[in-house]
Design a protein around this motif. Structure first.
Motif, PDB file in Angstrom:
ATOM      1  N   TRP A   1       0.785  -1.229   0.000  1.00  0.00           N
ATOM      2  CA  TRP A   1       0.000   0.000   0.000  1.00  0.00           C
ATOM      3  C   TRP A   1       0.820   1.282   0.000  1.00  0.00           C
ATOM      4  O   TRP A   1       0.317   2.338  -0.414  1.00  0.00           O
ATOM      5  CB  TRP A   1      -0.894   0.031   1.249  1.00  0.00           C
ATOM      6  N   GLU A   2       2.081   1.238   0.428  1.00  0.00           N
ATOM      7  CA  GLU A   2       2.814   2.469   0.721  1.00  0.00           C
ATOM      8  C   GLU A   2       2.958   3.418  -0.470  1.00  0.00           C
ATOM      9  O   GLU A   2       3.053   4.636  -0.283  1.00  0.00           O
ATOM     10  CB  GLU A   2       4.210   2.141   1.279  1.00  0.00           C
ATOM     11  N   TYR A   3       2.992   2.879  -1.675  1.00  0.00           N
ATOM     12  CA  TYR A   3       3.190   3.739  -2.845  1.00  0.00           C
ATOM     13  C   TYR A   3       2.064   4.767  -2.994  1.00  0.00           C
ATOM     14  O   TYR A   3       2.219   5.792  -3.670  1.00  0.00           O
ATOM     15  CB  TYR A   3       3.278   2.892  -4.129  1.00  0.00           C
ATOM     16  N   LEU A   4       0.901   4.485  -2.374  1.00  0.00           N
ATOM     17  CA  LEU A   4      -0.268   5.342  -2.549  1.00  0.00           C
ATOM     18  C   LEU A   4      -0.354   6.448  -1.498  1.00  0.00           C
ATOM     19  O   LEU A   4      -1.333   7.203  -1.483  1.00  0.00           O
ATOM     20  CB  LEU A   4      -1.550   4.493  -2.536  1.00  0.00           C
ATOM     21  N   ARG A   5       0.650   6.592  -0.622  1.00  0.00           N
ATOM     22  CA  ARG A   5       0.609   7.695   0.340  1.00  0.00           C
ATOM     23  C   ARG A   5       0.440   9.016  -0.398  1.00  0.00           C
ATOM     24  O   ARG A   5       1.114   9.295  -1.399  1.00  0.00           O
ATOM     25  CB  ARG A   5       1.893   7.748   1.167  1.00  0.00           C
ATOM     26  N   MET A   6      -0.458   9.860   0.118  1.00  0.00           N
ATOM     27  CA  MET A   6      -0.794  11.128  -0.523  1.00  0.00           C
ATOM     28  C   MET A   6      -0.675  12.254   0.501  1.00  0.00           C
ATOM     29  O   MET A   6      -1.684  12.734   1.031  1.00  0.00           O
ATOM     30  CB  MET A   6      -2.205  11.066  -1.104  1.00  0.00           C
ATOM     31  N   PRO A   7       0.544  12.681   0.819  1.00  0.00           N
ATOM     32  CA  PRO A   7       0.747  13.676   1.876  1.00  0.00           C
ATOM     33  C   PRO A   7      -0.026  14.969   1.661  1.00  0.00           C
ATOM     34  O   PRO A   7      -0.486  15.582   2.645  1.00  0.00           O
ATOM     35  CB  PRO A   7       2.259  13.919   1.847  1.00  0.00           C
ATOM     36  N   LEU A   8      -0.188  15.396   0.410  1.00  0.00           N
ATOM     37  CA  LEU A   8      -0.910  16.649   0.190  1.00  0.00           C
ATOM     38  C   LEU A   8      -2.391  16.501   0.513  1.00  0.00           C
ATOM     39  O   LEU A   8      -3.013  17.435   1.035  1.00  0.00           O
ATOM     40  CB  LEU A   8      -0.721  17.125  -1.258  1.00  0.00           C
ATOM     41  N   LEU A   9      -2.972  15.352   0.215  1.00  0.00           N
ATOM     42  CA  LEU A   9      -4.367  15.137   0.592  1.00  0.00           C
ATOM     43  C   LEU A   9      -4.529  15.056   2.098  1.00  0.00           C
ATOM     44  O   LEU A   9      -5.574  15.429   2.646  1.00  0.00           O
ATOM     45  CB  LEU A   9      -4.904  13.849  -0.052  1.00  0.00           C
ATOM     46  N   GLU A  10      -3.491  14.575   2.766  1.00  0.00           N
ATOM     47  CA  GLU A  10      -3.567  14.439   4.220  1.00  0.00           C
ATOM     48  C   GLU A  10      -3.665  15.798   4.923  1.00  0.00           C
ATOM     49  O   GLU A  10      -4.016  15.866   6.102  1.00  0.00           O
ATOM     50  CB  GLU A  10      -2.353  13.660   4.734  1.00  0.00           C
ATOM     51  N   ARG A  11      -3.381  16.879   4.202  1.00  0.00           N
ATOM     52  CA  ARG A  11      -3.503  18.201   4.801  1.00  0.00           C
ATOM     53  C   ARG A  11      -4.964  18.607   5.003  1.00  0.00           C
ATOM     54  O   ARG A  11      -5.270  19.450   5.850  1.00  0.00           O
ATOM     55  CB  ARG A  11      -2.807  19.248   3.930  1.00  0.00           C
ATOM     56  N   SER A  12      -5.862  18.021   4.202  1.00  0.00           N
ATOM     57  CA  SER A  12      -7.262  18.429   4.299  1.00  0.00           C
ATOM     58  C   SER A  12      -8.227  17.253   4.446  1.00  0.00           C
ATOM     59  O   SER A  12      -9.427  17.462   4.588  1.00  0.00           O
ATOM     60  CB  SER A  12      -7.658  19.246   3.059  1.00  0.00           C
ATOM     61  N   LEU A  13      -7.701  16.024   4.425  1.00  0.00           N
ATOM     62  CA  LEU A  13      -8.539  14.840   4.569  1.00  0.00           C
ATOM     63  C   LEU A  13      -7.889  13.879   5.557  1.00  0.00           C
ATOM     64  O   LEU A  13      -6.662  13.806   5.647  1.00  0.00           O
ATOM     65  CB  LEU A  13      -8.708  14.119   3.227  1.00  0.00           C
ATOM     66  N   THR A  14      -8.709  13.165   6.285  1.00  0.00           N
ATOM     67  CA  THR A  14      -8.197  12.052   7.084  1.00  0.00           C
ATOM     68  C   THR A  14      -8.133  10.848   6.155  1.00  0.00           C
ATOM     69  O   THR A  14      -9.157  10.277   5.780  1.00  0.00           O
ATOM     70  CB  THR A  14      -9.120  11.747   8.279  1.00  0.00           C
ATOM     71  N   MET A  15      -6.916  10.498   5.737  1.00  0.00           N
ATOM     72  CA  MET A  15      -6.739   9.409   4.787  1.00  0.00           C
ATOM     73  C   MET A  15      -6.630   8.084   5.550  1.00  0.00           C
ATOM     74  O   MET A  15      -5.822   7.937   6.471  1.00  0.00           O
ATOM     75  CB  MET A  15      -5.485   9.629   3.938  1.00  0.00           C
ATOM     76  N   VAL A  16      -7.434   7.128   5.137  1.00  0.00           N
ATOM     77  CA  VAL A  16      -7.391   5.778   5.685  1.00  0.00           C
ATOM     78  C   VAL A  16      -6.907   4.865   4.564  1.00  0.00           C
ATOM     79  O   VAL A  16      -7.615   4.644   3.585  1.00  0.00           O
ATOM     80  CB  VAL A  16      -8.772   5.324   6.187  1.00  0.00           C
ATOM     81  N   TYR A  17      -5.686   4.377   4.679  1.00  0.00           N
ATOM     82  CA  TYR A  17      -5.084   3.541   3.644  1.00  0.00           C
ATOM     83  C   TYR A  17      -5.264   2.066   4.010  1.00  0.00           C
ATOM     84  O   TYR A  17      -4.778   1.605   5.045  1.00  0.00           O
ATOM     85  CB  TYR A  17      -3.596   3.847   3.511  1.00  0.00           C
ATOM     86  N   ILE A  18      -5.938   1.342   3.142  1.00  0.00           N
ATOM     87  CA  ILE A  18      -6.112  -0.093   3.342  1.00  0.00           C
ATOM     88  C   ILE A  18      -4.816  -0.816   2.988  1.00  0.00           C
ATOM     89  O   ILE A  18      -4.191  -0.533   1.951  1.00  0.00           O
ATOM     90  CB  ILE A  18      -7.246  -0.637   2.445  1.00  0.00           C
TER      91      ILE A  18
END
Length: 320
Positions: free
Chosen positions: A67-84
């Motif tokens: 899953w790690e390739y899909l980390r989206m740090p910029l989205l994490e600034r405005s969304l709570t990202m839940v990565y499966i």
């Protein structure tokens, strides 16, 4: 960047943050593990939380890619990202029978996470094969999906899909073989029988052909090279070559507002398949990103962030 219709008209993974005061919350930043019943077995399913804001669940591609390739740090600034972290990869559980790595299985485990989060509905983002899972989930559980982001994916696979991917890869090889003779082996690598490979073997194949997934890998190799070397793929979910996938006749039943986001130069899940999704889903918007391949969140992260957050903000305004 092309906007084709409105409503139907970091190279290296970053460390996850430390949990807050209440680490028992299912949305506390960090890594979580739940146990999911699968037949007579109980399988561990991991997911990872980072960021702040409305919840967006992201399902990575593959099947079998970590899953790690899909980390989206910029989205994490405005969304709570839940990565499966899909079953059969990383520290999530592995199934006893590799034939059970089906779309129904991935959808079942995704539903278990969503139930565990105890939210009335969620935003669901699926990349590549993760987009297949997202489509299936939105069809099976329409009331649980507030909005859908289908990112570099397709409503179908099969012979036509894979023939087009191989033809596109052959053209990529022709364009780059003079300067990068190693691409001559890309088509053979892509078409290697997955049941003949180990975890190390599938990882080697993925890393070998990674440049084909980018618009200009070699022009930005210093930037993308570390991400390439961090990719990991697991053999078990790929051993039976994937299962046929075709929801074209069901797309009209997708009720969630949907952003179909695709790189113009994506060789495997390109604009042809994105247009098919857009045409089939009534409440959809199609965005094609220029000079981008299969990894827009790495190739043009600012544009990617703007498209996703802009779409979600407009949907929240419509709902209000």
């Amino acid at each position: 960047m092309q906007h084709l219709g409105s409503v139907n008209v970091s190279p290296e993974p970053m460390a996850l943050p430390c949990p807050p005061e209440d680490p028992t919350s299912p949305l506390a930043p960090g890594t979580h593990t739940i146990t999911v019943r699968h037949g007579s077995a109980r399988i561990e399913q991991r997911y990872h939380v980072a960021g702040t804001g409305p919840v967006c669940i992201a399902h990575s591609g593959g099947p079998g890619i970590s899953w790690e390739y899909l980390r989206m740090p910029l989205l994490e600034r405005s969304l709570t990202m839940v990565y499966i972290e899909p079953v059969g990869t990383g520290a999530s559980g592995f199934l006893a029978d590799p034939r059970e790595y089906t779309l129904a299985t991935y959808t079942h485990f995704l539903h278990a996470v969503i139930q565990h989060l105890a939210l009335p509905d969620v935003v669901l983002l699926g990349h590549s094969h993760g987009g297949f899972v997202a489509q299936r989930y939105a069809l099976d559980h329409p009331g649980r999906v507030a909005a859908l982001v289908l990112y570099d994916t397709s409503p179908m696979t099969g012979e036509v899909f894979w023939s087009a991917a191989v033809a596109n890869l052959e053209r990529f090889v022709q364009r780059h073989s003079d300067e990068h003779p190693e691409v001559a082996g890309y088509v053979a690598a892509l078409t290697t029988r997955p049941d003949q490979l180990t975890d190390d073997g599938t990882t080697a194949v993925l890393r070998k052909i990674t440049p084909a997934y980018f618009y200009d890998y070699w022009g930005r190799e210093e930037e993308f090279g570390p991400a390439r070397q961090s990719l990991r793929m697991y053999a078990a979910p790929t051993q039976f070559g994937g299962h046929p996938f075709d929801v074209r006749d069901e797309l009209s039943a997708v009720t969630a507002p949907t952003l179909v986001l695709v790189g113009k130069d994506d060789f495997i899940c390109g604009p042809h398949w994105a247009r098919m999704l857009h045409q089939g889903i009534a409440k959809s918007q199609l965005v094609v990103l220029d000079e981008t391949g299969h990894m827009a969140h790495l190739e043009c992260p600012e544009e990617f962030r703007a498209e996703v957050t802009g779409f979600l903000a407009s949907k929240r305004e419509d709902a209000q």
